[in-house]
Design a protein around this motif. Structure first.
Motif, short mmCIF file in Angstrom:
data_model
loop_
_atom_site.label_atom_id
_atom_site.label_comp_id
_atom_site.label_asym_id
_atom_site.label_seq_id
_atom_site.Cartn_x
_atom_site.Cartn_y
_atom_site.Cartn_z
N HIS A 231 0.83 -1.22 0.00
CA HIS A 231 0.00 0.00 0.00
C HIS A 231 0.86 1.27 0.00
N ASN A 232 2.19 1.11 0.22
CA ASN A 232 3.06 2.28 0.28
C ASN A 232 3.66 2.66 -1.07
N PHE A 233 3.96 1.68 -1.92
CA PHE A 233 4.65 1.98 -3.18
C PHE A 233 3.74 1.79 -4.38
N GLU A 234 4.11 2.45 -5.48
CA GLU A 234 3.31 2.40 -6.71
C GLU A 234 3.64 1.20 -7.58
N ALA A 235 4.90 0.77 -7.55
CA ALA A 235 5.33 -0.36 -8.37
C ALA A 235 6.63 -0.90 -7.81
N LEU A 236 6.92 -2.15 -8.13
CA LEU A 236 8.19 -2.78 -7.75
C LEU A 236 8.79 -3.40 -9.01
N ILE A 237 10.01 -3.00 -9.34
CA ILE A 237 10.63 -3.42 -10.60
C ILE A 237 12.01 -4.01 -10.34
N PRO A 238 12.24 -5.27 -10.70
CA PRO A 238 13.58 -5.87 -10.58
C PRO A 238 14.46 -5.43 -11.75
N VAL A 239 15.74 -5.11 -11.47
CA VAL A 239 16.66 -4.72 -12.54
C VAL A 239 18.02 -5.36 -12.33
N ALA A 240 18.73 -5.55 -13.45
CA ALA A 240 20.15 -5.92 -13.43
C ALA A 240 20.85 -4.82 -14.22
N ILE A 241 21.47 -3.90 -13.51
CA ILE A 241 21.99 -2.68 -14.15
C ILE A 241 23.01 -2.96 -15.25
N PRO A 242 24.04 -3.79 -15.03
CA PRO A 242 25.04 -3.98 -16.09
C PRO A 242 24.44 -4.57 -17.37
N LYS A 243 23.41 -5.39 -17.23
CA LYS A 243 22.80 -6.03 -18.39
C LYS A 243 21.59 -5.24 -18.93
N LYS A 244 21.29 -4.12 -18.26
CA LYS A 244 20.16 -3.26 -18.63
C LYS A 244 18.82 -4.02 -18.59
N VAL A 245 18.75 -5.05 -17.77
CA VAL A 245 17.49 -5.78 -17.59
C VAL A 245 16.55 -4.95 -16.72
N GLY A 246 15.34 -4.73 -17.19
CA GLY A 246 14.35 -3.96 -16.44
C GLY A 246 14.37 -2.47 -16.70
N HIS A 247 15.34 -2.00 -17.47
CA HIS A 247 15.46 -0.56 -17.71
C HIS A 247 14.22 0.00 -18.44
N GLU A 248 13.79 -0.68 -19.48
CA GLU A 248 12.65 -0.21 -20.26
C GLU A 248 11.39 -0.20 -19.42
N ASP A 249 11.20 -1.25 -18.61
CA ASP A 249 10.03 -1.30 -17.71
C ASP A 249 10.06 -0.14 -16.72
N LEU A 250 11.25 0.15 -16.19
CA LEU A 250 11.38 1.23 -15.22
C LEU A 250 11.03 2.58 -15.85
N LEU A 251 11.56 2.86 -17.02
CA LEU A 251 11.29 4.14 -17.69
C LEU A 251 9.80 4.27 -18.04
N LYS A 252 9.20 3.17 -18.43
CA LYS A 252 7.77 3.18 -18.78
C LYS A 252 6.91 3.51 -17.56
N VAL A 253 7.23 2.90 -16.42
CA VAL A 253 6.45 3.14 -15.20
C VAL A 253 6.68 4.56 -14.70
N ILE A 254 7.92 5.03 -14.73
CA ILE A 254 8.21 6.40 -14.30
C ILE A 254 7.41 7.39 -15.13
N SER A 255 7.39 7.19 -16.45
CA SER A 255 6.66 8.10 -17.35
C SER A 255 5.19 8.20 -16.96
#
Length: 292
Positions: A140-164
């Protein structure tokens, strides 16, 4: 209709906030170090995602107040939390939820936030699912939870989409071609500090800082003159090293980053100056840019 807004990257020291910001931007403009509390001031990166301009604000890690400098760093993080449209809370997958609970108390539901679970490539799927499940109690506190692997850019597109999704309708706040609104001298100072963190161990990186005295832009080459500030006379020899080897390594590391970013050759002149007790000297800290 376009969107634009400020997104603060918040988390404990050494959570990977600067690494994530650099990765999303596709350029290294923020200082990165394996050592905690390397980031001292807010910095930003302007990331375009379709019709949305996202201004990411990198912040010092949330930590306990100690010296005057540490107080400034914590204040920087708290101000960034209050000034943004959205918070991205970065939580390495190996962290317990205790750090997140401390963040919730500081934020007090003032600004909407997304949880980013990072370093997911370092654990098994079973451990990842368990860590994600541990945040269910806070759903109830957060809007979304997104797993990422920064060096492999996994989850980056999902993160940008949700932020937008959570940023306001707005004209772009900066030229879409800009990477940052930071001053070049602040970015270059960060590169030199990064070189110190990479090449000098123990407490010296935390008791040092960098002032860019001048930048002379000439055809084909930029000449940068900088001073490394340290607290003790005994640290001067360590920064310089035997036969100047240490300061050469620091300079080489910083110069390569400067040249990559600027696309030009760079000459970097480094001097070392002792300023006893500078991390506790409020007047001096304000003089070199640490203003509350």
């Amino acid at each position: 209709m376009t969107k634009a807004g400020f997104v603060s990257l918040i988390g404990r020291p050494n959570a990977g906030k600067s690494t994530l910001m650099n990765s999303l931007l596709g350029e290294n403009i923020a200082m990165v170090s394996q050592k905690a509390n390397a980031t001292r001031k807010r910095s930003n990166a302007i990331v375009m995602h379709k019709d949305t301009q996202i201004i990411f604000v990198d912040t010092p890690g949330l930590h306990e107040r100690e010296k005057v400098l540490n107080q400034f760093m914590l204040d920087e993080a708290l101000k960034a939390m209050g000034d943004c449209d959205l918070i991205v809370y970065l939580a390495p997958v190996t962290d317990s939820v205790e750090h997140y609970e401390k963040f919730l108390k500081l934020n007090n539901d003032r600004v909407k936030h997304i949880i980013v679970i990072s370093k997911i490539d370092q654990v098994s799927q079973e451990k990842l699912f368990k860590r994600i499940a541990s945040y269910n109690q806070f759903a109830h506190n957060f809007e979304a939870l997104i797993p990422v692997a920064i060096p492999k850019k996994v989850g980056h597109e999902d993160l940008l989409k949700v932020i937008s999704k959570y940023l306001p309708d707005s004209p772009f706040l900066y030229d879409p071609e800009d990477l940052t609104s930071e001053l070049v001298r602040d970015i270059y100072a960060g590169f030199v500090r990064e070189g110190i963190f990479e090449n000098v161990s123990d407490e010296i990186p935390y008791e040092s800082d960098v002032i860019i005295d001048s930048i002379d832009e000439e055809k084909g080459i930029d000449k940068i003159y900088a001073t490394i500030i340290i607290e003790k006379e005994s640290q001067k020899g360590i920064i310089i090293g035997k036969g100047g080897e240490s300061i050469k390594r620091i300079g080489k590391s910083a110069r390569e980053k400067i040249e990559r970013l600027s696309g030009k050759k760079a000459y970097l002149n480094l001097q070392v100056s002792v300023k006893k007790g500078w991390t506790k000297d409020k007047a001096f800290l304000e003089e070199i840019g640490y203003k509350s």
